[in-house]
Write a protein that holds these residues in place. Structure first.
Motif, PDB file in Angstrom:
ATOM      1  N   ILE A  76       0.820  -1.204   0.000  1.00 50.73           N
ATOM      2  CA  ILE A  76       0.000   0.000   0.000  1.00 50.73           C
ATOM      3  C   ILE A  76       0.858   1.260   0.000  1.00 50.73           C
ATOM      4  O   ILE A  76       0.375   2.338  -0.340  1.00 50.73           O
ATOM      5  CB  ILE A  76      -0.975  -0.003   1.203  1.00 50.73           C
ATOM      6  N   SER A  77       2.130   1.139   0.338  1.00 49.82           N
ATOM      7  CA  SER A  77       2.962   2.343   0.344  1.00 49.82           C
ATOM      8  C   SER A  77       3.552   2.620  -1.035  1.00 49.82           C
ATOM      9  O   SER A  77       4.213   3.629  -1.243  1.00 49.82           O
ATOM     10  CB  SER A  77       4.064   2.237   1.398  1.00 49.82           C
ATOM     11  N   TYR A 101      -7.770  -2.218   3.994  1.00 46.14           N
ATOM     12  CA  TYR A 101      -6.680  -2.524   3.085  1.00 46.14           C
ATOM     13  C   TYR A 101      -5.696  -3.479   3.721  1.00 46.14           C
ATOM     14  O   TYR A 101      -5.633  -3.614   4.933  1.00 46.14           O
ATOM     15  CB  TYR A 101      -5.948  -1.251   2.663  1.00 46.14           C
ATOM     16  N   SER A 103      -1.589  -5.371   2.705  1.00 40.31           N
ATOM     17  CA  SER A 103      -0.496  -5.572   1.760  1.00 40.31           C
ATOM     18  C   SER A 103       0.010  -6.998   1.858  1.00 40.31           C
ATOM     19  O   SER A 103       0.240  -7.505   2.939  1.00 40.31           O
ATOM     20  CB  SER A 103       0.652  -4.611   2.084  1.00 40.31           C
TER      21      SER A 103
ATOM     22  N   ALA B  85       0.845   4.139   6.878  1.00 43.93           N
ATOM     23  CA  ALA B  85      -0.280   3.199   6.759  1.00 43.93           C
ATOM     24  C   ALA B  85       0.244   1.771   6.688  1.00 43.93           C
ATOM     25  O   ALA B  85      -0.259   0.862   7.337  1.00 43.93           O
ATOM     26  CB  ALA B  85      -1.108   3.515   5.517  1.00 43.93           C
ATOM     27  N   ARG B  86       1.274   1.617   5.888  1.00 40.83           N
ATOM     28  CA  ARG B  86       1.855   0.301   5.693  1.00 40.83           C
ATOM     29  C   ARG B  86       2.357  -0.296   7.014  1.00 40.83           C
ATOM     30  O   ARG B  86       2.138  -1.468   7.314  1.00 40.83           O
ATOM     31  CB  ARG B  86       3.016   0.454   4.699  1.00 40.83           C
ATOM     32  N   ILE B  88       1.507   0.662  10.103  1.00 35.99           N
ATOM     33  CA  ILE B  88       0.386   0.511  11.025  1.00 35.99           C
ATOM     34  C   ILE B  88      -0.378  -0.773  10.738  1.00 35.99           C
ATOM     35  O   ILE B  88      -0.712  -1.554  11.631  1.00 35.99           O
ATOM     36  CB  ILE B  88      -0.592   1.687  10.840  1.00 35.99           C
ATOM     37  N   GLU B  89      -0.651  -0.952   9.473  1.00 37.95           N
ATOM     38  CA  GLU B  89      -1.389  -2.124   9.005  1.00 37.95           C
ATOM     39  C   GLU B  89      -0.745  -3.395   9.544  1.00 37.95           C
ATOM     40  O   GLU B  89      -1.391  -4.228  10.162  1.00 37.95           O
ATOM     41  CB  GLU B  89      -1.342  -2.099   7.473  1.00 37.95           C
ATOM     42  N   GLU B  90       0.547  -3.484   9.302  1.00 34.21           N
ATOM     43  CA  GLU B  90       1.311  -4.656   9.723  1.00 34.21           C
ATOM     44  C   GLU B  90       1.099  -4.942  11.214  1.00 34.21           C
ATOM     45  O   GLU B  90       0.744  -6.045  11.613  1.00 34.21           O
ATOM     46  CB  GLU B  90       2.796  -4.361   9.461  1.00 34.21           C
TER      47      GLU B  90
END
Lengths: 342, 342
Positions: A76-77, A101, A103, B85-86, B88-90
């Motif tokens: 997503i980045s 979302y 990744s 975001a990337r 955080i998502e993780e």
DNA sequence: TATTTTTGATAAATCCTTTTAGCAGCGTAA
DNA sequence: TTACGCTGCTAAAAGGATTTATCAAAAATA
């Protein structure tokens, strides 16, 4: 001092009527269900006054729809995915959907785990850039009647709707463009990958090369994290070993960035010593001196088509869309880096 | 042919036991609730065999927690936000949370609408880059006992936890760096905005300037969409009108990109005619010739702190965290663009 | 033997909505 | 008078989990 959330039951009790009546009115079924105008108005006023909002959780549980779409991309980045995310998000919210979302990092195991997680979280649909070996997982998804849409790449072996771009054609045209500008020895720099869009780009390049009796010259870099070191050096080596190169075509923008570094180091002048063109346009290509020619994917159209397909599946036609296999055209921006007249 | 989803009730019926028992076992309370080992094992085996996964919707409804965190930024397609975001998502997925994202475009009305939407969607927490005029909305959020964390900017007038960086200090240091490299007339190029991080950067610049008896020289550009035209021209004009400039400090990277275009057009040589440094490091700054000095925000630490705070709120300490107001240090990368010895 | 405690399990309420099936009461037609 | 249709509204089930209160039977104690 959290205000206790008010429920449909509270409303019914306060007004001395039944839950059913309130629900009918809430859902605009007052007329159909013969609730009197008087009562309808009274309830509507009360609802407005107390600021009641129904619980989407309870609705989802009851109706079996969560109004959530999963947007699963490689990373997503990455600018490309982030830009599409932005467009998708906009359109989704407008239609009452939320986007979650994730990744995959192109890792099949991670992708499978994520999909499993979301299946039980009762999401309604999946927008996916598939990793390798994801066929069966996706087949399961479709069999379980989730709405599924692939993008960026698709999987030839299964019948699944997708939105992609004309990779082969655009690669063909870009190569042709280099040839028409006098290139006789064009290097194609790509990445070792099963991803179908990468294979298509290579095919497009090779077709144009063969059509003009030229020699194919491909540098296949190992698939790795873009931020990993060493890509630039490998490209440097390739350029040094092929002294007669007069054109370079990068299969995607991050390769071009590394390649530009390499050319810089080697003191190669663009477009005097070499012409350069890249797949996947990027803001930076117009910032770089000279400006770099590139193939732009139609981000907004991709997002538009994806949401169009999703909404058709979710809000009506059901999970099987006949022939929603969409291939969108790209735009080649010719800039100074590939302009021989310069 | 969707497999009908199996519920706890189905399991109970199949095994001829009660729902309660199954639930206890599922939640690891078998011992505590004195379910016999024999039965526990039998149920566990059965659950594994049929691949049962509890419905998170039902759980959320029952427990009043949805395990969803909203990540609300100015623009998810912006590299800075996308990168966070990337991360955080993780971390969220690792802890059983999902992330829903949305972009405010820095529009207070859009932000309010989005927050309202999510409040009724029973999300658990909010990570927010606040737009202007969002004080009351955020106060409401906190009063309603949502977990709230601001980042990138915070709102001085309200007591809300946040994670930000040392904007003032880093701007001070970068300006000092230019001064130490011989600059006598440093232009600061920023954007007209109430955003506190922008004000802090300006303040840092001004302090350093005053400390050294220099003249402040600020170009305040109108706040607009980065992709809008005209920014570059305005910067050009500024540079032309201030012929004695020997240093430029850009308050954020997209301004630097526009500024570099302007410098290019004006045939100004970096670092010979001017030294350049920018806030917010970017991949391109190392690609550009010469490499551009920049202040790097610690993306990973920001994400880490954000999730740490969120998890502490959601998984334990409750919605009020005493003193989780975190300011992280940045890193100034000195590169060719500001190296006078060059 | 009578009483209390422990053991192993469960019924039912609850979270909040949607929706089917049905119930009074009233007017009309036969 | 009886039957029927309409009007306006509601009871209750369902969706899938958690949890409190409870209960019968067995074991321990008196």
């Amino acid at each position: 001092m959290a205000k206790k959330k008010i429920s449909i039951k509270d409303i019914a009790k306060s007004l001395g009527i039944s839950i059913t009546t309130v629900s009918f009115i809430l859902n605009g079924k007052a007329k159909e269900k013969r609730i009197s105008d008087e009562l309808t108005l009274k309830v509507e006023d009360y609802i407005k006054a107390v600021g009641y909002k129904p619980s989407h959780l309870a609705q989802s549980l009851r109706l079996g729809k969560s109004k959530v779409i999963v947007f699963m991309v490689e990373d997503i980045s990455n600018q490309f995915f982030a830009s599409i995310a932005r467009e998708i998000e906009e359109k989704a919210y407008k239609n009452g959907y939320k986007i979650i979302y994730c990744s995959t990092n192109n890792d099949p195991e991670k992708a499978k785990t994520l999909i499993d997680t979301f299946k039980v979280r009762s999401v309604d649909g999946f927008i996916i850039t598939p990793t390798p070996n994801l066929e069966n997982t996706i087949i399961d998804l479709i069999e379980d009647e989730f709405a599924v849409l692939l993008f960026d790449r698709w999987i030839p072996s299964i019948d699944c709707n997708y939105v992609v771009v004309e990779n082969e054609k655009s690669a063909f045209e870009a190569t042709l463009h280099l040839i028409n500008n006098g290139c006789k020895n064009i290097g194609f720099i790509t990445v070792e990958s099963d991803q179908i869009q990468m294979k298509d780009r290579l095919r497009g390049y090779n077709e144009a090369i063969e059509n003009h009796g030229l020699k194919s010259n491909v540098l296949m870099l190992p698939f790795q994290n873009p931020s990993d070191q060493g890509l630039s050096q490998k490209i440097q080596l390739f350029i040094q070993q092929n002294a007669d190169l007069d054109g370079l075509f990068f299969a995607t923008n991050y390769l071009a960035f590394e390649g530009l570094q390499a050319l810089n180091t080697l003191k190669k002048r663009i477009p005097i010593d070499l012409l350069v063109v890249s797949f996947d346009d990027h803001y930076f290509f117009t910032l770089f001196q000279p400006n770099i020619s590139a193939i732009e994917q139609p981000l907004e159209s991709i997002a538009e088509k994806l949401m169009e397909g999703m909404l058709r599946m979710l809000d009506g036609e059901g999970t099987y869309l006949k022939d929603f296999k969409i291939t969108l055209p790209n735009t080649l921006h010719v800039r100074a880096s590939s302009d021989a007249k310069k």
